[in-house]
Motif scaffolding. Structure first.
Motif, mmCIF file in Angstrom:
data_model
loop_
_atom_site.group_PDB
_atom_site.id
_atom_site.type_symbol
_atom_site.label_atom_id
_atom_site.label_comp_id
_atom_site.label_asym_id
_atom_site.label_seq_id
_atom_site.Cartn_x
_atom_site.Cartn_y
_atom_site.Cartn_z
ATOM 1 N N UNK A 438 8.926 -15.619 5.222
ATOM 2 C CA UNK A 438 8.148 -16.211 6.316
ATOM 3 C C UNK A 438 7.009 -16.978 5.707
ATOM 4 N N UNK A 439 6.710 -18.170 6.246
ATOM 5 C CA UNK A 439 5.671 -19.033 5.698
ATOM 6 C C UNK A 439 4.960 -19.756 6.835
ATOM 7 N N UNK A 440 3.681 -20.024 6.592
ATOM 8 C CA UNK A 440 2.858 -20.722 7.566
ATOM 9 C C UNK A 440 3.011 -22.229 7.353
ATOM 10 N N UNK A 441 3.380 -22.996 8.422
ATOM 11 C CA UNK A 441 3.570 -24.435 8.335
ATOM 12 C C UNK A 441 2.631 -25.170 9.302
ATOM 13 N N UNK A 442 1.381 -24.811 9.316
ATOM 14 C CA UNK A 442 0.421 -25.445 10.202
ATOM 15 C C UNK A 442 0.477 -24.842 11.589
ATOM 16 N N UNK A 443 1.003 -25.598 12.532
ATOM 17 C CA UNK A 443 1.118 -25.108 13.910
ATOM 18 C C UNK A 443 2.332 -24.217 14.111
ATOM 19 N N UNK A 444 3.184 -24.135 13.108
ATOM 20 C CA UNK A 444 4.408 -23.337 13.214
ATOM 21 C C UNK A 444 4.458 -22.313 12.099
#
Length: 515
Positions: A438-444
């Protein structure tokens, strides 16, 4: 009608024109000609018209015979007397003028126009050479009274009636003469009487005939012409009747035909388009019905296989525990396997129920902001024992403080289906490691499940219900997991997508809204 007071001028003009134009053609000598209005007496009908040539060139021969009429002398005298009175009255009123000779000798003549030719002497028949009224009268024969005898000696004898007067009428003959300055069709016949020979007939008025035919021809134009015309019909020698369409009627008919053709084309195209669309819709419905029937059949077979496998495991380990069979030191292992088979069975049943809710449109989720990393670690711990026993390794790469908006039950269904597919389709791979990250992609926030199997062959059917992205000989399945997972992802405000890797394997990415 011409003899009425209102039409007497036209009568006089017509008779004057007859005298001026027709006398030279109908009179062989310069003997005075008499034009009279006769009082008709009963005569046979006029002879039939001259026969027309047949198409084959043959002509029916009809022999017209002269008509011989016998008239009572008294009737003949009365008729002649009435004609004399009539013409004497016209002379007194000065209606005809110098063109009309005084007096008249008229024989039996149904048509009103007569031209008298010089009398032709006949053997045994008295003729009249003078045109005066006094000479025109025929006196009946003088009858000698019978000899008076005494009644006792001889009874009185009745007087013999006088012999009838014979009038001969020749057949009508069509002739073309100049009348009113132009060629005109005229029918003429001779009438022989004790007073002489008369010419009798009628003039065919072209304008009057055209007007009379116009009422019966409708949209056609009927005209009488002299001479030969390719489109005419012979009605008399040298005369033809032509019937042609009215140009204005043809123009209207052409416009109507164009309108009819245009409206027909429009209606045909409209009806044809509707029929084509209806046929296409029916074909699509039939194809869809066949597809659904085929998918239901495949689903029934796949569901039976998917349900039979965990049920067989549950029954096997249950019987072993109930009968005390197997290694007693592995009782806990048997119980764990039963739990895994029950979880697998529950996942199959959950997918079927979820797809049923999806088709009815009542698939709902309760998305809330929560720790996504913690939820993923719990799911990994729950699935790891089963993956280990299947020979697959689970690699977890999730940040502990990662948060997102999601529904725990929906997330468990999606991740469970992705891990189960990764283990099932990558069984023949050398590297059976399954990565959950799982990774943070800004707004997603992206949740990634990756394996090292053969990958997806048919991506077009990947997220369709009852469709699978592998060949028919691949691992068994219902074909509902990915379709249901994508619907759950969209219900949470995210998206589930497939991304091909650089090498072998399949990568599925779940996008969730960030908290």
């Amino acid at each position: 009608d011409l003899s009425e007071p209102d039409n007497i001028a036209g009568n006089s003009a017509f008779r004057r024109l007859v005298v001026l134009d027709l006398v030279d053609d109908l009179t062989p000598s310069a003997t005075p000609v008499i034009v009279a209005e006769a009082k008709p007496i009963p005569t046979p009908r006029a002879p039939p018209p001259r026969p027309r040539p047949r198409p084959g060139g043959e002509q029916e021969q009809v022999q017209q015979q002269a008509q011989v009429i016998e008239v009572d002398p008294n009737v003949y005298v009365q008729n002649m007397s009435s004609n004399q009175v009539y013409w004497q009255q016209l002379e007194n009123n000065n209606q005809i003028g110098n063109a009309m000779p005084g007096g008249a000798n008229v024989a039996n003549a149904p048509p009103p126009q007569q031209v008298r030719t010089p009398p032709q002497p006949q053997t045994g028949t008295p003729t009249t050479q003078d045109a005066s009224p006094a000479q025109a009268q025929i006196k009946p024969p003088v009858q000698t009274p019978p000899v008076q005898r005494p009644p006792a000696q001889r009874p009185p004898q009745p007087a013999e009636p006088p012999p009838p007067i014979t009038i001969t009428i020749s057949p009508l003959e069509w002739r073309t003469l100049t009348f009113g300055g132009k060629p005109t069709l005229i029918a003429v016949r001779n009438v022989q009487t004790p007073d002489g020979t008369f010419s009798q007939g009628f003039v065919v008025d072209r304008s009057a005939l055209t007007s009379a035919l116009a009422a019966k021809a409708g949209e056609m134009v009927a005209e009488l012409h002299d001479g030969d015309r390719a489109s005419g019909v012979d009605i008399a020698p040298g005369w033809q009747l032509t019937v042609t369409p009215n140009p204005r009627t043809l123009a209207r008919a052409a416009g109507s035909a164009a309108d009819i053709a245009r409206s027909f084309v429009i209606r045909f195209v409209a009806v044809g388009s509707i029929a084509f669309i209806a046929a296409a819709l029916i074909l699509l419905l039939v194809m869809r019905a066949e597809k659904l029937a085929r998918e239901r059949s495949q689903f029934a077979a796949a569901a039976a296989h998917e349900l039979r496998t965990p049920l067989a495991g549950l029954q096997l380990y249950g019987d072993m525990l109930a009968d005390g069979l197997g290694d007693q030191s592995k009782v806990r292992d048997y119980a764990r396997r039963m739990s895994e088979e029950a979880s697998r069975l529950g996942r199959v049943v959950s997918n079927v129920l979820g797809f049923s809710q999806l088709e009815r449109g009542n698939l709902a989720v309760d998305s809330q902001v929560g720790p996504l990393g913690e939820a993923l670690r719990e799911l990994a711990e729950r699935a790891e024992p089963a993956l280990d026993r299947a020979g697959a390794a689970l690699e977890l790469d999730v940040a502990p403080d990662l948060r997102a908006r999601f529904d725990r039950d929906a997330l468990a269904r999606i991740v469970g289906n992705l891990l189960d597919n990764a283990e099932k389709y990558a069984r023949g791979a050398d590297d059976r490691t399954i990565r959950l990250a799982a990774a943070d992609r800004g707004n997603l926030v992206e949740v990634i499940v990756q394996d090292h199997g053969p990958g997806v062959a048919d991506r077009a059917k990947l997220f369709r219900a009852f469709s699978r992205g592998v060949a028919a000989d691949g691992p068994a399945g219902l074909g509902l997991g990915l379709a249901l997972s994508q619907s759950l992802a969209e219900a949470m405000g995210g998206k589930l997508d497939y991304r091909p890797g650089d090498g072998a394997g399949a990568t599925f990415v779940l996008e969730l809204p960030r908290a």
